[in-house]
Structure formats: C-alpha cells, structure tokens
Design an enzyme around this catalytic site. Structure first.
Site, PDB file in Angstrom:
ATOM      1  N   ARG A   1      13.428  32.400  17.894  1.00 31.49           N
ATOM      2  CA  ARG A   1      12.034  33.625  18.608  1.00 31.49           C
ATOM      3  C   ARG A   1      11.961  34.658  20.046  1.00 31.49           C
ATOM      4  O   ARG A   1      10.316  35.109  19.947  1.00 31.49           O
ATOM      5  CB  ARG A   1      10.592  32.379  18.454  1.00 31.49           C
ATOM      6  CG  ARG A   1       9.905  31.246  17.717  1.00 31.49           C
ATOM      7  CD  ARG A   1       8.872  30.561  17.740  1.00 31.49           C
ATOM      8  NE  ARG A   1       8.813  29.397  16.807  1.00 31.49           N
ATOM      9  CZ  ARG A   1       8.064  30.056  16.015  1.00 31.49           C
ATOM     10  NH1 ARG A   1       6.995  31.200  15.627  1.00 31.49           N
ATOM     11  NH2 ARG A   1       7.642  29.849  14.926  1.00 31.49           N
TER      12      ARG A   1
ATOM     13  N   ARG B   1      -5.473  32.296  -0.070  1.00 37.50           N
ATOM     14  CA  ARG B   1      -3.870  30.980  -0.686  1.00 37.50           C
ATOM     15  C   ARG B   1      -4.607  29.814  -0.423  1.00 37.50           C
ATOM     16  O   ARG B   1      -5.212  29.134   0.383  1.00 37.50           O
ATOM     17  CB  ARG B   1      -2.905  31.194   0.227  1.00 37.50           C
ATOM     18  CG  ARG B   1      -1.244  30.182   0.427  1.00 37.50           C
ATOM     19  CD  ARG B   1      -0.655  30.931   1.616  1.00 37.50           C
ATOM     20  NE  ARG B   1      -0.854  30.954   2.486  1.00 37.50           N
ATOM     21  CZ  ARG B   1       0.065  30.999   3.905  1.00 37.50           C
ATOM     22  NH1 ARG B   1       0.950  31.500   3.635  1.00 37.50           N
ATOM     23  NH2 ARG B   1      -0.364  30.506   5.404  1.00 37.50           N
TER      24      ARG B   1
ATOM     25  N   ARG C   1      -2.821  35.056  15.115  1.00 39.86           N
ATOM     26  CA  ARG C   1      -1.484  33.919  15.152  1.00 39.86           C
ATOM     27  C   ARG C   1      -0.757  36.006  14.419  1.00 39.86           C
ATOM     28  O   ARG C   1       1.010  35.650  14.965  1.00 39.86           O
ATOM     29  CB  ARG C   1      -1.695  33.403  13.609  1.00 39.86           C
ATOM     30  CG  ARG C   1      -2.156  32.147  13.841  1.00 39.86           C
ATOM     31  CD  ARG C   1      -2.497  30.889  12.664  1.00 39.86           C
ATOM     32  NE  ARG C   1      -1.490  31.353  11.434  1.00 39.86           N
ATOM     33  CZ  ARG C   1      -1.392  30.917  10.495  1.00 39.86           C
ATOM     34  NH1 ARG C   1      -2.716  30.720   9.701  1.00 39.86           N
ATOM     35  NH2 ARG C   1      -0.803  30.750   9.482  1.00 39.86           N
TER      36      ARG C   1
END
Length: 215
Positions: free
Chosen positions: A87, A126, A172
């Site tokens: 990351r 979703r 996010r």
C-alpha cells in the site's frame, strides 16, 4: 508467476483473483484474509497478530511481511496474487526484498482502472453471498429469485456492506488514490505496470489479464 492487483474498492480485484486461483493454480494473498487466518491459527505469528488486534493497535509492515513470508515458505502454488499489499512505497521495497530473499520475483503489476462515478453506481447496487463471497448487482446480476446463491447454493445469506454507500465510497476512493498514486509511478518506472479497464465485463477483464500474463 507473482503479480500485484491494484485497483480501488469495487474494481473487481477479488473476482479476478478467484478466477486466477481456479484456472492457474495461483494463491491469493489478501492482507485482510491473512490477518484473520493468522489470528485464529494459534501459531507464533498468529499470537502476535491476535495481541496487536486485541489492543486495537495498527498491524506493522513487519507483521504483514512475516505473514507473507510464511505463505511463500509453506504454500505450494504456481504463483501468488498480492491483493491489498503493498500500500506504500516502503511496503513495495520490502516486498521486492522479501521475494528476492525467497528466490522469487515480481512478474507483473496490473492496475484495474475505473471511472469513479460508474464505480460508485456499481458498488451501491452490490450484494454478496455470505457463504462463498459471490458478488451480485441489482442492475447486471440480480440475486436469484429463489434466494439461493447460484455459486454455492446457500439460502438467505445475501448481504450488503454497511459502507457501500455513496458518501463512504468517495471517502474510500480518496484514501485509495492518496496511498496508491506513488505505487503507480513506482512500478511504471520499473516498467512493470500494466493498465486495463476494470469496469469491463468479467470475461473481458479476464481476457485482458490473460494477455498480460501470457505476453
């Protein structure tokens, strides 16, 4: 063959990783899954992870690298898919060193590019099967009318993430881009970065990944 899948939440990394596991005998190394498995394993590393998580502390790079090292040493596979790691640039350097130490190398980095607005529309529609993780979408792949997962047959286990809403997703996405942008430049400079349209249909994306891996 060892690869990294890069892409924001909902880009389809998990779906594509499962396909590679099934068709190429690769192993997906998801940091979240590894941490949860380690915590429940009772191993020495697992005890360290459990203690850190119990204290609410951040899991260090050293712990994650240790978990990856365990997998490289114990799991037999045709290759590994790194999902959610690295990351940061420091983690990228650490991964390169770890693979070299284990006599391995990184073969490809695949960035699944997305249009943010289209991604938000996809994710807010979703749902997933709580039994096997199969992904459904209100618009393109609705949950079966009989309430049973088309993949594993589990009944009544469809669920939606609490943070799969527009506001949370934008937060996010911003966090992802802040952390991942340096990695994109890092692997581009190493001539390892491959880009593809992450919002294509599943089969098209599978084909695009296959072209990269078989080149």
């Amino acid at each position: 063959m060892n690869i990294i899948l890069l892409g924001p939440p909902g880009a389809g990394k998990g779906t594509q990783a499962r396909h590679l596991v099934e068709t190429r005998n690769m192993v997906q190394l998801s940091t979240g899954d590894m941490l949860r498995a380690a915590k429940d394993s009772g191993s020495e590393m697992g005890k360290i992870v459990a203690d850190v998580m119990a204290r609410g502390a951040l899991v260090t790079d050293e712990i994650v690298i240790g978990l990856i090292r365990e997998q490289l040493n114990t799991v037999k596979a045709e290759g590994f898919i790194f999902d959610g790691f690295p990351r940061t640039l420091a983690q990228a350097d650490a991964l390169t060193e770890l693979l070299a130490t284990e006599g391995e190398s990184l073969d490809a980095v695949i960035e699944m590019e997305v249009d943010d607005e289209a991604l938000v529309a996809r994710i807010t529609a979703r749902s997933t099967c709580g039994g096997c993780g199969e992904v459904y979408n209100d618009n393109t792949k609705p949950e079966p009318a009989d309430g049973k997962c088309s993949n594993c047959g589990a009944e009544g286990k469809f669920q939606r993430r609490a943070d799969d809403n527009e506001e949370s997703l934008k937060t996010r996405l911003m966090e992802y881009y802040k952390k991942t942008s340096p990695l994109i430049g890092y692997y581009y400079a190493k001539e390892m970065l491959n880009k593809l349209d992450g919002l294509g249909d599943i089969e098209t994306v599978q084909g695009d990944i296959a072209k990269i891996l078989d080149a």
